[in-house]
Design an enzyme around this catalytic site. Sequence first.
Site, PDB file in Angstrom:
ATOM      1  CE  LYS A 249       3.219  24.284  22.249  1.00  0.00           C
ATOM      2  NZ  LYS A 249       4.169  24.182  21.053  1.00  0.00           N
TER       3      LYS A 249
ATOM      4  CB  SER B 167       1.780  27.193  22.606  1.00  0.00           C
ATOM      5  OG  SER B 167       2.821  28.235  22.646  1.00  0.00           O
TER       6      SER B 167
ATOM      7  CG  ASP C 171      13.483  29.868  22.740  1.00  0.00           C
ATOM      8  OD1 ASP C 171      12.882  30.160  23.709  1.00  0.00           O
ATOM      9  OD2 ASP C 171      14.594  29.436  22.868  1.00  0.00           O
TER      10      ASP C 171
ATOM     11  CE  LYS D  14      13.478  25.630  24.598  1.00  0.00           C
ATOM     12  NZ  LYS D  14      12.355  27.392  24.926  1.00  0.00           N
TER      13      LYS D  14
ATOM     14  CD  GLN E 151       8.800  25.240  28.018  1.00  0.00           C
ATOM     15  OE1 GLN E 151       9.870  25.628  27.463  1.00  0.00           O
ATOM     16  NE2 GLN E 151       7.572  26.139  27.711  1.00  0.00           N
TER      17      GLN E 151
ATOM     18  CG  ASN F 117       7.701  37.623  20.772  1.00  0.00           C
ATOM     19  OD1 ASN F 117       7.665  37.030  21.249  1.00  0.00           O
ATOM     20  ND2 ASN F 117       6.668  37.723  19.818  1.00  0.00           N
TER      21      ASN F 117
ATOM     22  CE  LYS G  74       8.241  28.964  31.146  1.00  0.00           C
ATOM     23  NZ  LYS G  74       9.434  29.647  29.900  1.00  0.00           N
TER      24      LYS G  74
END
Length: 449
Positions: A90, A381, A166, A126, A111, A240, A114
């Site tokens: 993801k 997400s 992203d 990614k 990621q 964003n 995280k």
Amino acid sequence: MSYVDEVLEKVKAKNADQPEFIQAVTEVLNSLRPVVDANEEQYRKLAILERITEPDRQIMFRVPWVDDKGQVQVNRGFRVQFNNAIGPYKGGLRLHPSVNLSIIKFLGFEQVFKNSLTTLPIGGGKGGSDFDPKGKSDNEIMHFCQSFMTELYKYIGADTDVPAGDIGTGAREIGFMFGQYKRIRDLYEGVLTGKGLTYGGSLARTEATGYGLLYLTQELMKCHGESMEGKVVAISGSGNVATYAAQKAQQMGAKVVTLSDSTGWIYDPEGIDIELLKEVKEVKRARLTEYAAARKSAEYHEKKSADDHGVWNIKVDIALPCATQNELNLEDAKALVANGVKAVCEGANMPTTIEATEYLQKNGVWFVGGKAANAGGVATSALEMSQNSERLSWSFDEVDSKLKGIMVGIYHAIDDAAKKYGKEGDYVAGANIAGFEKVVNAMIAQGVV
Ligand code: NDP
């Protein structure tokens, strides 16, 4: 030589042309020293660090598309599937001319930790392309996205790899990619997150990273006996993350006085007008110059050089870098400290250089890295994936309150992990350690794969 140093040498030798990836691995492995040293024999035998720094797979492909003049354009597409020990890969898709393998690998590597920190079952990956969406027509964006997905679909799926947005990939791009995936696979599944609300998107996803950043920052302040009320905040970026960070900060009673983009920055001592910002950026898709033109209290400063990060020279209590990697360097950190900043929390991925991070920490600034502070986006997400799996949609408040719970939980998880290994107050180490322990335990349980 310690196991960490040995692996760092190998990573540097093997990836000599990938500075961002080396930077991320160096930062993470250095901060993991206490936990690696405590388990050195076992980890070395199982080659844990070699395995965790080598992606499961790296996919690179040609993305040909036709522009509005009939000219064929060719971009390069990437998907790095880094680690799926705790769930499907993801991570977002970045569309920006600066994208290359090093940047995608650094982002994919970060990621992994995280996603682990969110406590949700998601692995790390990614992707993206060196395509520049700026100045392209909707038609060109669609052609690019369709071509990109025509290759990417082979490698992704709701239980395999679920990309998200992203930089440069918002709801419009996700929509075009989802449409093409559905068409090619004839399959309606939650293969992408950040979707529109009419076709499987989650309420509060748009706000999630910025809001999550503020939920964590508020908890950090609270645990140091402070509140957000009346605090002056510098934010960089105006996309964003920056927009919704600014909105939530002001809802909490703070005053946000800066924003930036790649060509300049604004100082608005009266506090950012969020509605105007949204009108300029989200509706008109215009630049910050338009915000400044429409707002009397705002000054616009054109960027003088690549290293001109004027936003960090303003006197603030809290700084939230929300634009891109390496946008807060040692000079910026010195300016922030000289101006008495209390906390720096990263909305972007790796916006603070290693030297700047060390300087901030040494000078008593409460510093929370992006891995923890911006995890609200990917956490939401994952909540979108849950809703897609059960074919239900939750209310805004339901998602928002889960997000808040996750971010408060992350703050305490990183605080506890730092304390457990004698690094109290080092939230960078705390985040890496907490994220790493869970992934490594899963890797060990699953054998040599
Ligand atoms: P957007 O594309 O919406 O906004 C990015 C902002 O950063 C823009 O203001 C952009 O300015 C600026 N920017 C981009 N590249 C540069 C550069 N090289 N130099 C200076 N400014 C730059 O992206 P997001 O807000 O979604 O993402 C911002 C950061 O947050 C990224 O690091 C991303 O990886 C990270 N992040 C995002 C999440 C999300 O949910 N969106 C989740 C977790 C992390 P300009 O318009 O001029 O390009």
